[in-house]
Design a protein around this motif. Structure first.
Motif, PDB file in Angstrom:
ATOM      1  N   SER A  57      30.946  -9.184  43.730  1.00 16.56           N
ATOM      2  CA  SER A  57      30.447  -8.661  42.459  1.00 16.56           C
ATOM      3  C   SER A  57      29.471  -9.653  41.837  1.00 16.56           C
ATOM      4  N   GLY A  58      28.641  -9.151  40.925  1.00 16.97           N
ATOM      5  CA  GLY A  58      27.815 -10.007  40.083  1.00 16.97           C
ATOM      6  C   GLY A  58      26.471 -10.433  40.624  1.00 16.97           C
ATOM      7  N   ILE A  59      26.176 -10.166  41.883  1.00 17.78           N
ATOM      8  CA  ILE A  59      24.878 -10.530  42.460  1.00 17.78           C
ATOM      9  C   ILE A  59      24.429  -9.361  43.341  1.00 17.78           C
ATOM     10  N   PRO A  60      23.174  -8.944  43.247  1.00 23.96           N
ATOM     11  CA  PRO A  60      22.722  -7.796  44.043  1.00 23.96           C
ATOM     12  C   PRO A  60      22.582  -8.157  45.530  1.00 23.96           C
ATOM     13  N   LEU A  61      23.455  -7.609  46.347  1.00 21.71           N
ATOM     14  CA  LEU A  61      23.440  -7.934  47.776  1.00 21.71           C
ATOM     15  C   LEU A  61      22.127  -7.566  48.442  1.00 21.71           C
ATOM     16  N   VAL A  62      21.509  -6.478  48.024  1.00 23.61           N
ATOM     17  CA  VAL A  62      20.240  -6.057  48.630  1.00 23.61           C
ATOM     18  C   VAL A  62      19.188  -7.163  48.502  1.00 23.61           C
ATOM     19  N   ALA A  63      19.263  -7.954  47.448  1.00 26.55           N
ATOM     20  CA  ALA A  63      18.298  -9.041  47.240  1.00 26.55           C
ATOM     21  C   ALA A  63      18.573 -10.241  48.141  1.00 26.55           C
ATOM     22  N   LEU A  64      19.714 -10.255  48.829  1.00 20.03           N
ATOM     23  CA  LEU A  64      20.036 -11.360  49.735  1.00 20.03           C
ATOM     24  C   LEU A  64      19.593 -11.093  51.167  1.00 20.03           C
ATOM     25  N   LYS A  65      19.077  -9.901  51.447  1.00 20.00           N
ATOM     26  CA  LYS A  65      18.582  -9.603  52.794  1.00 20.00           C
ATOM     27  C   LYS A  65      17.377 -10.498  53.073  1.00 20.00           C
ATOM     28  N   GLY A  66      17.438 -11.208  54.195  1.00 20.26           N
ATOM     29  CA  GLY A  66      16.360 -12.118  54.580  1.00 20.26           C
ATOM     30  C   GLY A  66      16.433 -13.467  53.877  1.00 20.26           C
ATOM     31  N   ARG A  67      17.462 -13.701  53.089  1.00 25.49           N
ATOM     32  CA  ARG A  67      17.630 -14.958  52.351  1.00 25.49           C
ATOM     33  C   ARG A  67      18.880 -15.688  52.818  1.00 25.49           C
ATOM     34  N   ARG A  68      18.859 -16.981  52.557  1.00 28.66           N
ATOM     35  CA  ARG A  68      20.060 -17.785  52.766  1.00 28.66           C
ATOM     36  C   ARG A  68      20.848 -17.795  51.460  1.00 28.66           C
ATOM     37  N   PHE A  69      22.172 -17.808  51.599  1.00 23.64           N
ATOM     38  CA  PHE A  69      23.029 -17.876  50.423  1.00 23.64           C
ATOM     39  C   PHE A  69      24.345 -18.545  50.794  1.00 23.64           C
ATOM     40  N   ARG A  70      25.019 -19.068  49.795  1.00 24.48           N
ATOM     41  CA  ARG A  70      26.295 -19.749  50.007  1.00 24.48           C
ATOM     42  C   ARG A  70      27.428 -18.970  49.388  1.00 24.48           C
ATOM     43  N   ILE A  71      28.524 -18.964  50.113  1.00 20.76           N
ATOM     44  CA  ILE A  71      29.790 -18.482  49.578  1.00 20.76           C
ATOM     45  C   ILE A  71      30.772 -19.621  49.801  1.00 20.76           C
TER      46      ILE A  71
END
Length: 164
Positions: free
Chosen positions: A96-110
């Protein structure tokens, strides 16, 4: 869509996130056609998948699947349900809280894990049985995101999801 150059106006917009997201639920698929198993923590393997998930030794492009928590009520309404449990969608992480579609092609941390969004996680024909007639179409565009694990480690319920 390819990422625009970072020094362009569109590139700056692509890099702006209003806040971090949060892991709400973690589920593992131990085998084909068996119920998902909810856990509070899971180990993610670099280049692979999640320990205890049937895809844990996979190619990596689909090492983890994520679905947007905010989409669950919409999918429920479109498919004629009051609510739908996260396990129904057979995705590993409910975020929740962050648009997953905007993470396509990006690096991110969980938490301590570094991921890269690889592709949309489109619904499969099983959603028709899980959600009822029209369930597949009710979920289109809201199936979530597939991600590759670049740096492994633990993922826990309540971990932050932060774009890099």
């Amino acid at each position: 869509m390819r990422q625009p150059p970072q020094d362009s106006e569109l590139g700056r917009l692509f890099g702006q996130f209003p806040r971090a997201g949060r892991v709400q639920w973690i589920g593992l698929r131990p085998a084909r056609d068996v119920p998902m198993r909810a856990v509070d923590m899971v180990e993610a393997a670099t280049g692979g998948g999640l320990a205890g998930d049937r895809y844990s030794g996979g190619s990596g492009k689909r090492g983890v699947t994520l679905i947007q928590a905010e989409h669950l009520p919409v999918i429920a309404a479109l498919s004629g349900h009051a609510e739908i449990a996260p396990a129904t969608f057979r995705r590993n992480l409910l975020v929740s809280g962050i648009p997953l579609v905007a993470l396509k092609g990006r690096r991110f941390r969980i938490g301590e894990v570094l991921l890269e969004g690889t592709d949309a996680c489109d619904p499969c024909s099983r959603m028709e049985a899980a959600l009822g007639p029209g369930g597949y179409n009710a979920m289109r565009g809201m199936g979530g995101l597939c991600a590759r694990i670049l740096e492994g480690g633990a993922i826990r319920v309540s971990d932050e999801v932060v774009a890099e």
